[in-house]
Design a protein around this motif. Structure first.
Motif, PDB file in Angstrom:
ATOM      1  N   VAL A 106      -8.364  52.645 -60.534  1.00  0.00           N
ATOM      2  CA  VAL A 106      -7.076  51.172 -59.541  1.00  0.00           C
ATOM      3  C   VAL A 106      -7.513  51.172 -58.774  1.00  0.00           C
ATOM      4  CG1 VAL A 106      -5.697  52.838 -59.333  1.00  0.00           C
ATOM      5  CG2 VAL A 106      -5.118  50.745 -59.336  1.00  0.00           C
ATOM      6  N   GLY A 107      -7.804  50.483 -57.884  1.00  0.00           N
ATOM      7  CA  GLY A 107      -8.265  49.756 -56.718  1.00  0.00           C
ATOM      8  C   GLY A 107      -6.782  49.119 -55.461  1.00  0.00           C
ATOM      9  N   LEU A 108      -6.762  49.478 -54.393  1.00  0.00           N
ATOM     10  CA  LEU A 108      -5.619  48.511 -53.509  1.00  0.00           C
ATOM     11  C   LEU A 108      -6.043  48.302 -52.707  1.00  0.00           C
ATOM     12  CD1 LEU A 108      -2.140  47.761 -53.321  1.00  0.00           C
ATOM     13  CD2 LEU A 108      -1.890  49.903 -52.358  1.00  0.00           C
ATOM     14  N   VAL A 109      -5.728  46.782 -52.387  1.00  0.00           N
ATOM     15  CA  VAL A 109      -5.757  46.516 -51.139  1.00  0.00           C
ATOM     16  C   VAL A 109      -4.279  45.791 -50.374  1.00  0.00           C
ATOM     17  CG1 VAL A 109      -7.051  44.465 -49.675  1.00  0.00           C
ATOM     18  CG2 VAL A 109      -8.244  45.455 -51.956  1.00  0.00           C
ATOM     19  N   PRO A 110      -3.878  47.471 -50.063  1.00  0.00           N
ATOM     20  CA  PRO A 110      -2.987  46.787 -49.278  1.00  0.00           C
ATOM     21  C   PRO A 110      -2.301  45.617 -48.531  1.00  0.00           C
ATOM     22  CG  PRO A 110      -3.643  48.366 -48.294  1.00  0.00           C
ATOM     23  CD  PRO A 110      -4.760  48.150 -48.891  1.00  0.00           C
ATOM     24  N   GLN A 111      -1.259  44.955 -48.036  1.00  0.00           N
ATOM     25  CA  GLN A 111      -1.767  43.923 -47.307  1.00  0.00           C
ATOM     26  C   GLN A 111      -1.611  44.005 -45.513  1.00  0.00           C
ATOM     27  OE1 GLN A 111       2.492  42.227 -46.138  1.00  0.00           O
ATOM     28  NE2 GLN A 111       2.951  42.540 -48.297  1.00  0.00           N
ATOM     29  N   GLU A 112      -1.850  45.027 -45.553  1.00  0.00           N
ATOM     30  CA  GLU A 112      -2.446  45.786 -44.083  1.00  0.00           C
ATOM     31  C   GLU A 112      -3.489  46.726 -44.380  1.00  0.00           C
ATOM     32  OE1 GLU A 112      -4.661  46.414 -41.939  1.00  0.00           O
ATOM     33  OE2 GLU A 112      -3.225  45.444 -40.344  1.00  0.00           O
ATOM     34  N   PRO A 113      -4.546  46.562 -43.873  1.00  0.00           N
ATOM     35  CA  PRO A 113      -5.507  47.906 -45.505  1.00  0.00           C
ATOM     36  C   PRO A 113      -6.159  48.444 -43.573  1.00  0.00           C
ATOM     37  CG  PRO A 113      -7.240  45.723 -44.734  1.00  0.00           C
ATOM     38  CD  PRO A 113      -5.816  45.355 -44.072  1.00  0.00           C
ATOM     39  N   ARG A 114      -5.747  48.659 -42.653  1.00  0.00           N
ATOM     40  CA  ARG A 114      -6.142  49.543 -42.274  1.00  0.00           C
ATOM     41  C   ARG A 114      -7.193  51.402 -42.768  1.00  0.00           C
ATOM     42  NH1 ARG A 114      -3.580  47.161 -38.119  1.00  0.00           N
ATOM     43  NH2 ARG A 114      -4.534  46.452 -36.619  1.00  0.00           N
ATOM     44  N   ASP A 115      -5.809  51.832 -43.215  1.00  0.00           N
ATOM     45  CA  ASP A 115      -5.291  52.659 -43.954  1.00  0.00           C
ATOM     46  C   ASP A 115      -6.913  53.009 -44.850  1.00  0.00           C
ATOM     47  OD1 ASP A 115      -3.741  52.790 -42.618  1.00  0.00           O
ATOM     48  OD2 ASP A 115      -1.650  53.369 -43.549  1.00  0.00           O
ATOM     49  N   LEU A 116      -7.319  52.096 -45.037  1.00  0.00           N
ATOM     50  CA  LEU A 116      -8.124  52.068 -46.446  1.00  0.00           C
ATOM     51  C   LEU A 116      -9.425  52.430 -45.594  1.00  0.00           C
ATOM     52  CD1 LEU A 116      -7.737  51.811 -49.941  1.00  0.00           C
ATOM     53  CD2 LEU A 116      -8.784  48.990 -48.409  1.00  0.00           C
ATOM     54  N   LEU A 117     -10.114  52.108 -44.557  1.00  0.00           N
ATOM     55  CA  LEU A 117     -10.981  51.848 -43.591  1.00  0.00           C
ATOM     56  C   LEU A 117     -10.690  53.323 -42.773  1.00  0.00           C
ATOM     57  CD1 LEU A 117     -11.149  48.628 -42.941  1.00  0.00           C
ATOM     58  CD2 LEU A 117     -12.020  49.307 -45.181  1.00  0.00           C
ATOM     59  N   TYR A 118     -11.631  53.792 -43.095  1.00  0.00           N
ATOM     60  CA  TYR A 118     -12.114  55.129 -42.145  1.00  0.00           C
ATOM     61  C   TYR A 118     -12.935  54.948 -41.577  1.00  0.00           C
ATOM     62  CZ  TYR A 118     -14.200  56.885 -46.448  1.00  0.00           C
ATOM     63  OH  TYR A 118     -15.436  57.110 -47.419  1.00  0.00           O
ATOM     64  N   ALA A 119     -13.979  54.494 -41.382  1.00  0.00           N
ATOM     65  CA  ALA A 119     -15.392  54.892 -40.657  1.00  0.00           C
ATOM     66  C   ALA A 119     -15.409  54.268 -38.982  1.00  0.00           C
ATOM     67  CB  ALA A 119     -16.390  54.083 -41.599  1.00  0.00           C
ATOM     68  N   ASP A 120     -16.562  54.634 -38.426  1.00  0.00           N
ATOM     69  CA  ASP A 120     -16.539  53.779 -37.264  1.00  0.00           C
ATOM     70  C   ASP A 120     -16.971  52.334 -37.057  1.00  0.00           C
ATOM     71  OD1 ASP A 120     -14.955  56.322 -36.206  1.00  0.00           O
ATOM     72  OD2 ASP A 120     -17.648  57.127 -36.082  1.00  0.00           O
ATOM     73  N   PRO A 171     -11.059  49.298 -63.135  1.00  0.00           N
ATOM     74  CA  PRO A 171     -10.890  48.497 -64.530  1.00  0.00           C
ATOM     75  C   PRO A 171      -9.818  47.960 -64.305  1.00  0.00           C
ATOM     76  CG  PRO A 171     -11.126  50.932 -65.399  1.00  0.00           C
ATOM     77  CD  PRO A 171     -11.355  50.625 -63.771  1.00  0.00           C
ATOM     78  N   LEU A 172      -8.767  47.924 -63.044  1.00  0.00           N
ATOM     79  CA  LEU A 172      -8.087  47.044 -62.912  1.00  0.00           C
ATOM     80  C   LEU A 172      -8.129  47.430 -60.785  1.00  0.00           C
ATOM     81  CD1 LEU A 172      -4.825  46.984 -62.919  1.00  0.00           C
ATOM     82  CD2 LEU A 172      -4.471  49.178 -62.270  1.00  0.00           C
ATOM     83  N   LEU A 173      -8.114  46.170 -61.011  1.00  0.00           N
ATOM     84  CA  LEU A 173      -7.610  45.921 -58.919  1.00  0.00           C
ATOM     85  C   LEU A 173      -6.123  45.064 -58.814  1.00  0.00           C
ATOM     86  CD1 LEU A 173     -10.634  43.779 -58.407  1.00  0.00           C
ATOM     87  CD2 LEU A 173      -9.992  45.641 -57.347  1.00  0.00           C
ATOM     88  N   LEU A 174      -5.830  45.998 -56.897  1.00  0.00           N
ATOM     89  CA  LEU A 174      -4.528  45.483 -57.156  1.00  0.00           C
ATOM     90  C   LEU A 174      -4.860  44.893 -55.663  1.00  0.00           C
ATOM     91  CD1 LEU A 174      -2.474  48.509 -58.421  1.00  0.00           C
ATOM     92  CD2 LEU A 174      -2.747  46.226 -59.767  1.00  0.00           C
ATOM     93  N   LEU A 175      -3.844  43.664 -55.426  1.00  0.00           N
ATOM     94  CA  LEU A 175      -4.261  43.141 -54.417  1.00  0.00           C
ATOM     95  C   LEU A 175      -2.855  42.347 -53.509  1.00  0.00           C
ATOM     96  CD1 LEU A 175      -7.628  41.165 -55.637  1.00  0.00           C
ATOM     97  CD2 LEU A 175      -7.840  43.271 -54.297  1.00  0.00           C
ATOM     98  N   ASP A 176      -2.799  43.005 -52.288  1.00  0.00           N
ATOM     99  CA  ASP A 176      -1.401  42.596 -51.918  1.00  0.00           C
ATOM    100  C   ASP A 176      -1.878  41.293 -50.987  1.00  0.00           C
ATOM    101  OD1 ASP A 176       1.170  42.510 -50.975  1.00  0.00           O
ATOM    102  OD2 ASP A 176       0.954  44.729 -50.461  1.00  0.00           O
ATOM    103  N   GLU A 177      -1.340  40.494 -51.256  1.00  0.00           N
ATOM    104  CA  GLU A 177      -1.471  39.301 -50.827  1.00  0.00           C
ATOM    105  C   GLU A 177      -3.155  38.745 -49.805  1.00  0.00           C
ATOM    106  OE1 GLU A 177       1.029  37.622 -47.683  1.00  0.00           O
ATOM    107  OE2 GLU A 177       2.644  38.539 -48.983  1.00  0.00           O
TER     108      GLU A 177
END
Ligand code: ATP
Length: 236
Positions: free
Chosen positions: A82-96, A155-161
């Motif tokens: 499963v992959g989630l793109v949350p409403q504020e995706p900042r926490d998902l991104l960690y590179a510079d 296999p499962l994509l979860l997209l918040d707005e």
């Protein structure tokens, strides 16, 4: 003919702080299905998506994603399901930088180098390579987060707005990409206030109100018939 269930939620109740954000939720999502999760602010859409990725533990009921219990599954294992793109995706991104983020996404997914970067450009041309993700515009950051998760092809994509901050052209490119993924057998659950997006993309609409499922059916039927849906249609 019904395809295999990818997510199964039964009798689910979830507490957020002092309130019960979800109660008695039933939901099955099958391979190849796109489900729009709708309902007013605070209805529980984000909480349901978060529970499917193990961010929140059920107080009652059960959650299975690809047969696994999300909050008891190691993150390395869960990202295969499963992959989630949350409403504020900042926490998902960690590179510079955008470029480094995309390289890491290719590596994590075992994808060809450049796969994630090509997806960013497909969704939104002009996203700069050497900029820190936190300095991107809202739409650019969302395009990057979507590309990172789509590169992993869970296999499962979860997209918040997923269309917030995207212009009309970017939105239609995302719709095209998501349709292709669904045709390829991926299941997609998207929380959205955008009735047009739901009508274009979703096979089913599930309406939440005060933490409960109040409608669940084929998109056209729910949009036309559900009183719970009427205020949303009126808003557009
Ligand atoms: P929106 O459309 O605004 O994103 P939503 O349908 O996604 O709304 P949730 O964010 O899941 O709704 O919120 C469900 C309930 O949980 C709301 O009553 C909200 O106030 C509460 N809630 C959300 N986040 C927290 C938190 N971090 N701590 C406590 N309660 C929370």
């Amino acid at each position: 003919q019904k395809t295999a269930p990818v997510a199964e939620v039964s009798g689910l109740s979830v507490r957020r702080g002092r309130i019960e954000a979800l109660h008695g939720v039933e939901l099955t999502v099958r391979a190849g299905e796109t489900v729009a999760l709708m309902g007013r602010n605070g209805a529980g859409k984000s909480t349901l998506l978060g529970t499917l990725t193990g961010l929140h533990e059920p107080a009652r009921g059960t959650v299975r994603v690809g047969g696994a219990v999300p909050h008891r599954t190691a993150p390395r294992e869960l990202v295969r399901r499963v992959g989630l793109v949350p409403q504020e995706p900042r926490d998902l991104l960690y590179a510079d930088t955008v470029a480094a983020e995309c390289l890491a996404a290719d590596q994590d997914a075992g994808a060809a180098p450049g796969a994630c970067r090509a997806l960013v450009t497909e969704l939104l041309p002009g996203v700069p390579d050497q900029t820190h993700p936190r300095d991107l515009s809202e739409g650019q950051r969302l395009a990057l987060a979507l590309a990172v998760v789509l590169t992993a092809r869970p296999p499962l994509l979860l997209l918040d707005e997923p269309t917030r901050g995207l212009d009309y052209a970017a939105k239609s490119r995302l719709v095209t990409r998501l349709r292709a993924l669904a045709a390829d057998g991926h299941a997609i659950v998207l929380a959205t206030h955008d009735v047009e997006l739901a009508a274009e993309l979703a096979h089913r609409v599930v309406v939440l109100a005060d933490g409960e499922v109040v409608a669940d059916g084929r998109t056209a039927e729910v949009v036309v018939s559900s009183p719970a849906f009427a205020p949303q249609v009126a808003k557009v």
